[in-house]
Design a protein around this motif. Structure first.
Motif, mmCIF file in Angstrom:
data_model
loop_
_atom_site.group_PDB
_atom_site.id
_atom_site.type_symbol
_atom_site.label_atom_id
_atom_site.label_comp_id
_atom_site.label_asym_id
_atom_site.label_seq_id
_atom_site.Cartn_x
_atom_site.Cartn_y
_atom_site.Cartn_z
ATOM 1 N N GLU A 185 -12.903 -10.636 -17.896
ATOM 2 C CA GLU A 185 -12.518 -10.475 -16.502
ATOM 3 C C GLU A 185 -13.699 -10.077 -15.628
ATOM 4 N N GLY A 186 -14.799 -9.647 -16.251
ATOM 5 C CA GLY A 186 -15.991 -9.252 -15.511
ATOM 6 C C GLY A 186 -16.916 -10.434 -15.280
ATOM 7 N N PRO A 187 -18.027 -10.214 -14.552
ATOM 8 C CA PRO A 187 -18.959 -11.312 -14.259
ATOM 9 C C PRO A 187 -19.818 -11.689 -15.469
ATOM 10 N N PHE A 188 -20.227 -12.940 -15.499
ATOM 11 C CA PHE A 188 -21.216 -13.421 -16.469
ATOM 12 C C PHE A 188 -22.469 -13.755 -15.677
ATOM 13 N N VAL A 189 -23.534 -12.999 -15.884
ATOM 14 C CA VAL A 189 -24.770 -13.165 -15.121
ATOM 15 C C VAL A 189 -25.867 -13.621 -16.075
ATOM 16 N N ALA A 190 -26.425 -14.802 -15.801
ATOM 17 C CA ALA A 190 -27.481 -15.365 -16.646
ATOM 18 C C ALA A 190 -28.830 -15.249 -15.954
ATOM 19 N N GLU A 202 -39.064 -7.441 -12.714
ATOM 20 C CA GLU A 202 -38.460 -6.104 -12.718
ATOM 21 C C GLU A 202 -37.506 -5.933 -11.550
ATOM 22 N N SER A 203 -37.887 -6.444 -10.384
ATOM 23 C CA SER A 203 -37.016 -6.369 -9.215
ATOM 24 C C SER A 203 -35.742 -7.177 -9.444
ATOM 25 N N GLU A 204 -35.868 -8.354 -10.071
ATOM 26 C CA GLU A 204 -34.702 -9.190 -10.336
ATOM 27 C C GLU A 204 -33.738 -8.509 -11.297
ATOM 28 N N LEU A 205 -34.284 -7.875 -12.334
ATOM 29 C CA LEU A 205 -33.426 -7.257 -13.348
ATOM 30 C C LEU A 205 -32.846 -5.926 -12.887
ATOM 31 N N PHE A 206 -33.702 -5.068 -12.320
ATOM 32 C CA PHE A 206 -33.296 -3.697 -12.040
ATOM 33 C C PHE A 206 -33.043 -3.415 -10.561
ATOM 34 N N LYS A 223 -29.858 -7.635 -11.513
ATOM 35 C CA LYS A 223 -28.906 -8.341 -12.374
ATOM 36 C C LYS A 223 -28.076 -7.388 -13.223
ATOM 37 N N PHE A 224 -28.672 -6.268 -13.653
ATOM 38 C CA PHE A 224 -27.908 -5.317 -14.449
ATOM 39 C C PHE A 224 -26.706 -4.796 -13.663
ATOM 40 N N GLU A 225 -26.913 -4.457 -12.409
ATOM 41 C CA GLU A 225 -25.811 -3.964 -11.586
ATOM 42 C C GLU A 225 -24.838 -5.084 -11.236
ATOM 43 N N GLN A 226 -25.358 -6.293 -10.999
ATOM 44 C CA GLN A 226 -24.488 -7.419 -10.679
ATOM 45 C C GLN A 226 -23.536 -7.740 -11.830
ATOM 46 N N ALA A 227 -23.999 -7.475 -13.051
ATOM 47 C CA ALA A 227 -23.201 -7.800 -14.241
ATOM 48 C C ALA A 227 -22.278 -6.662 -14.662
ATOM 49 N N ALA A 228 -22.164 -5.612 -13.872
ATOM 50 C CA ALA A 228 -21.353 -4.447 -14.242
ATOM 51 C C ALA A 228 -19.928 -4.866 -14.592
ATOM 52 N N GLY A 229 -19.464 -4.401 -15.741
ATOM 53 C CA GLY A 229 -18.133 -4.744 -16.217
ATOM 54 C C GLY A 229 -18.074 -6.051 -16.973
ATOM 55 N N GLY A 230 -19.191 -6.759 -17.038
ATOM 56 C CA GLY A 230 -19.215 -8.063 -17.697
ATOM 57 C C GLY A 230 -20.366 -8.193 -18.673
ATOM 58 N N THR A 231 -21.025 -9.352 -18.619
ATOM 59 C CA THR A 231 -22.068 -9.698 -19.584
ATOM 60 C C THR A 231 -23.340 -10.103 -18.864
ATOM 61 N N LEU A 232 -24.469 -9.590 -19.338
ATOM 62 C CA LEU A 232 -25.779 -10.013 -18.852
ATOM 63 C C LEU A 232 -26.440 -10.841 -19.940
ATOM 64 N N GLU A 265 -30.610 7.261 -11.111
ATOM 65 C CA GLU A 265 -30.327 6.659 -12.402
ATOM 66 C C GLU A 265 -28.927 6.059 -12.352
ATOM 67 N N ILE A 266 -28.821 4.758 -12.586
ATOM 68 C CA ILE A 266 -27.548 4.042 -12.474
ATOM 69 C C ILE A 266 -27.026 3.746 -13.879
ATOM 70 N N ARG A 267 -25.842 4.254 -14.170
ATOM 71 C CA ARG A 267 -25.265 4.092 -15.507
ATOM 72 C C ARG A 267 -24.865 2.637 -15.745
ATOM 73 N N LEU A 268 -25.224 2.102 -16.914
ATOM 74 C CA LEU A 268 -24.937 0.707 -17.246
ATOM 75 C C LEU A 268 -23.535 0.554 -17.813
ATOM 76 N N ASP A 269 -22.876 -0.515 -17.411
ATOM 77 C CA ASP A 269 -21.597 -0.916 -17.991
ATOM 78 C C ASP A 269 -21.651 -2.422 -18.183
ATOM 79 N N VAL A 270 -22.385 -2.862 -19.200
ATOM 80 C CA VAL A 270 -22.660 -4.277 -19.359
ATOM 81 C C VAL A 270 -22.913 -4.585 -20.830
#
Length: 469
Positions: A185-190, A202-206, A223-232, A265-270
């Motif tokens: 149900e979460g995003p898939f970010v490639a 680094e800017s693209e990822l973080f 991208k890490f934040e964009q993929a929150a709740g899904g898959t990176l 510091e942003i907690r990851l959920d990915v």
């Protein structure tokens, strides 16, 4: 201890029974779902081993009846329907293990012992059935291994590293894990690590904060934040710059990221899935890839086989791509048996991606709805002729194309192939030596008389190659 075996193929049932009895089990065998249910109502078993396609129904679709009678019964599922769909359906039942046919009988026996010892089965509480969306196609043994690995990671967040040559379908594995797993149900970010400039990765990822560097006019979410709740999905991870590797390792270790120029510091959920077409161990030895990052990523490796190692899948892949081509507006085509056989003999150095592109061109250019081997041969020859002049050829590919085109009779293949190879070889050496047979024989490393004999047999006149002033 007793095992209930549901298998309508008596020859397979006899082999399985012997293997399980050697493990100390008593085996009760039946051949239908109705008989299975009757036996389960009357007795308690330590494990159930069942085929899928049975005379009176689908063994997977009726597992709920088994669960109603014995909620904790471990179930091992067997199937000749070797598709990702079947593997996922089997996993959805909470089965202890799934074995595509043919299988290793000793491995099956060991698995049944483990299942009986574990004494646990049933669906995982709170789980919903997985949806469709099956991007991978293949019934070869190599692809069955891939399917089984995918089903093992659907209900957890273990990091996956997909390995394989270019064009084998590594991103499809990542999509399958995401679409069939609990994060669907979460995003898939490639992210293609090889396609992003080193100074921007680094800017693209973080992400970055406003003013973090020249041109950073606003906050950017990585991208890490964009993929929150899904898959990176980190594709071509082997090409990631070393500095970005260091930051990625820190993110994986800490479970947090910090935007470039930021303090928070942003907690990851990915879930992280990485892929590469490189052998990372030599990259580590050469100092181009961090060893500690490799072990962080390589928690669950999934190896995508090259197409040459799964030739049994070429026919079904080709028909699959023809269907997709028709769905996308191209003419609807069908493959004849000889066409499918010819496709299976091609080298496909570009793997599934090359096959797909070839099939789409074939669907566009074929003159008849039924594509036969002649249509494929003509396109192969056209493409071979269109290769850039001076491009280094591939002998294996040339042999495959020659066999497909010439189709020499059985018993004459070696002689015909030797002649087809020697003629252009001798001609080129004679051209280089100006028709001098002595020098040509020396260059070839054969006796001059042997050369003369072969030139005569091949109807090659050395005088044609004498240089004229």
């Amino acid at each position: 201890m007793s095992v209930l075996l549901v298998e309508d193929d008596l020859s397979i049932a006899i082999v399985i029974t012997a293997a399980l009895e050697a493990e100390g089990f008593g085996v009760v065998h039946c051949q239908s779902i109705a008989e299975r249910d009757r036996l389960l109502e009357a007795e308690t078993y330590q494990a159930l081993v069942t085929d899928v396609m049975l005379p009176d129904g689908d063994g997977i679709e009726t597992i709920h009846r088994v669960r109603a009678l014995h909620p904790g019964l471990p179930i091992v599922i067997l199937s000749a329907q070797n598709t990702l769909d079947t593997a996922v359906r089997a996993t959805d039942t909470g089965a202890f293990e799934y074995f595509p046919k043919p299988f290793d009988i000793d491995e099956l026996a060991r698995t049944v012992r483990q299942a009986a010892g574990a004494g646990q089965g049933g669906t995982i509480e709170g789980e919903e059935p997985l949806g469709d969306g099956l991007p991978l196609v293949g019934r070869s043994a190599a692809m069955q291994t891939v399917f089984r690995m995918i089903t093992r990671v659907l209900r957890n967040d273990l990091t996956v590293l997909v390995l394989g040559e270019s064009g084998t379908g590594k991103e499809l594995v990542a999509e399958a894990v995401h679409n069939l797993g609990h994060r669907r149900e979460g995003p898939f970010v490639a992210v293609n690590a090889a396609a992003i400039p080193a100074e921007l990765i680094e800017s693209e990822l973080f992400g970055h904060e406003k003013g973090a560097f020249t041109g950073a006019v606003a906050r950017h979410i990585g991208k890490f934040e964009q993929a929150a709740g899904g898959t990176l999905f980190l594709d071509e991870i082997g090409d990631m710059p070393m500095q970005a590797q260091t930051r990625l390792l820190r993110a994986l270790q800490s479970g947090t990221v910090r935007r470039v120029g930021g303090q928070e510091e942003i907690r990851l959920d990915v879930r992280i899935i990485a892929a590469t077409n490189k052998d990372l161990e030599p990259e580590i030895a050469a100092g181009r890839f961090r060893e500690d990052l490799y072990y962080r990523l390589n928690v669950v490796p999934i190896h995508m086989p090259p197409l040459r190692d799964r030739r049994d899948d070429i026919d079904v892949l080709a028909r699959h791509f023809l269907q997709h081509a028709a769905n996308e507006g191209l003419p609807r085509r069908q493959l004849t048996a000889d066409a499918a056989e010819l496709l299976s003999r091609q080298p496909w150095r570009g793997n599934v991606r090359e096959l797909k592109n070839f099939i789409y061109r074939l669907a566009l250019l074929a003159r008849e709805d039924a594509i036969d081997s002649e249509s494929i041969q003509s396109l192969l020859i056209t493409e071979a002729a269109a290769e850039p002049e001076g491009e280094i050829g591939n002998i294996a590919e040339a042999v495959c194309r020659w066999l497909a085109t010439e189709r020499p009779a059985s018993g004459t293949i070696y002689q015909a192939a030797a002649a087809a190879f020697e003629r252009p070889l001798f001609a080129e050496v004679l051209r280089a030596t100006g028709g001098n047979q002595l020098r040509a024989a020396q260059a070839l490393g054969i006796n001059r008389n042997t050369l003369r004999k072969r030139l005569s047999e091949l109807a090659l006149d050395p005088e044609e190659f004498v240089r004229r002033s």
